[in-house]
Scaffold this motif. Structure first.
Motif, PDB file in Angstrom:
ATOM      1  N   ASP A  47     -46.421 -16.033  -5.267  1.00  0.00           N
ATOM      2  CA  ASP A  47     -47.386 -15.993  -4.266  1.00  0.00           C
ATOM      3  C   ASP A  47     -47.630 -14.463  -4.356  1.00  0.00           C
ATOM      4  N   ILE A  48     -48.963 -14.068  -4.570  1.00  0.00           N
ATOM      5  CA  ILE A  48     -49.526 -12.643  -4.611  1.00  0.00           C
ATOM      6  C   ILE A  48     -50.437 -12.655  -3.349  1.00  0.00           C
ATOM      7  N   TRP A  49     -50.014 -11.791  -2.268  1.00  0.00           N
ATOM      8  CA  TRP A  49     -50.768 -11.552  -1.195  1.00  0.00           C
ATOM      9  C   TRP A  49     -51.411 -10.157  -1.206  1.00  0.00           C
ATOM     10  N   ASN A  50     -52.637 -10.276  -0.941  1.00  0.00           N
ATOM     11  CA  ASN A  50     -53.427  -8.971  -0.826  1.00  0.00           C
ATOM     12  C   ASN A  50     -53.801  -8.782   0.807  1.00  0.00           C
ATOM     13  N   ALA A  51     -53.424  -7.391   1.267  1.00  0.00           N
ATOM     14  CA  ALA A  51     -53.989  -7.056   2.457  1.00  0.00           C
ATOM     15  C   ALA A  51     -54.569  -5.913   2.598  1.00  0.00           C
ATOM     16  N   TYR A  52     -55.797  -5.953   3.218  1.00  0.00           N
ATOM     17  CA  TYR A  52     -57.022  -5.126   3.093  1.00  0.00           C
ATOM     18  C   TYR A  52     -57.167  -4.172   4.329  1.00  0.00           C
TER      19      TYR A  52
END
Length: 274
Positions: A47-52
């Motif tokens: 699972d790839i999470w990106n947090a901006y």
């Protein structure tokens, strides 16, 4: 722990002082049991999470920012509930750290502990923002099809494959994936890419199946695993990979990838809607 015990859908006090206790785990087993996934997983992936929306202070009090990416292995016993993740990342805002490496180390330690496995964490500083990629899924778009449908709850019977002809190697995608948060009911918008080798899957049936998630409630990871299992059971391909990228909410996007054969890790290129 269950979603109703989490901060999801509840009023909370936002803190800007680092607090790893804000992270809330949700076990994968319960949802996997419901769709017939046993202890031996029929796939692997991440699972790839990106947090901006990650920011903290340096020791001189100046705000620092970064884009964070997390790679959570599919074999982890837990996922992180997304609102708790947002609250946790927000708690860095008024906390001073010596360096970006110290921030990364703290996040890696905390998230790995909650997920129960080693989680890879990358932080892109502003000087690297221009290197972040954006592209669209490759493959043949299912959305080109002009069809009728009225099924908005997952229905595996929509899936059909032809097994009396030579197998095909196809990559298909749709931007019409939508599901709903299992606690708040908020919509989760996404795109899904399906790569398989085996009997030709009926494209119209597959698109209707993707659309059928429109009324479904489930976490992103659970939806992708259900899509994987339904295609395997109904169409019986020799090889299958399912990759979904969901639009961000609360500064986070979640992108599960599941495969039963060796493929390179997705490059985490952001889709236009993300």
């Amino acid at each position: 722990m269950t979603p109703d015990q989490s901060p999801l859908g509840k009023e909370v006090v936002y803190t800007e002082q680092y607090d790893p206790l804000l992270l809330f785990p949700i076990d994968r087993k319960t949802a996997r049991d419901a769709i017939g996934i046993g202890a031996r997983l029929p796939f692997f992936g991440t699972d790839i999470w990106n947090a901006y929306e990650l920011s903290w202070l340096n020791r001189r009090g100046k705000p620092q920012i970064a884009v964070a990416t997390f790679f959570v292995p599919a074999e982890s016993p837990n996922i992180v509930e997304s609102k708790s993740f947002k609250l946790y990342l927000g708690s860095f805002a008024q906390t001073a750290f010596d360096s970006i490496d110290d921030v990364r180390a703290a996040i890696k330690r905390d998230v790995s502990a909650i997920c129960g496995v080693n989680v890879s964490v990358q932080l892109a500083a502003p000087g690297d923002f221009g290197k972040l990629q954006m592209e669209e899924f490759d493959g043949l778009s299912l959305d080109r099809l002009d069809l009728d449908t009225d099924v908005y709850s997952p229905d595996p019977s929509l899936l059909k494959a032809t097994h009396d002809e030579a197998p095909v190697d196809e990559t298909l995608f749709s931007n019409l994936l939508k599901s709903n948060c299992p606690v708040t009911g908020q919509p989760d918008w996404g795109s899904v890419q399906i790569r398989y080798y085996g009997g030709q899957i009926d494209h119209a049936g597959l698109l209707r199946y993707v659309i059928s998630y429109r009324g479904h409630t489930g976490f992103h990871e659970q939806c992708v695993e259900r899509i994987f299992m339904d295609i395997m059971r109904e169409c019986q391909p020799e090889r299958l990979a399912v990759y979904a990228r969901y639009t961000r909410r609360g500064g986070l996007d979640i992108n599960p990838f599941r495969t039963n054969f060796n493929l390179p890790m997705p490059d985490n290129a952001r889709l236009a809607r993300q």
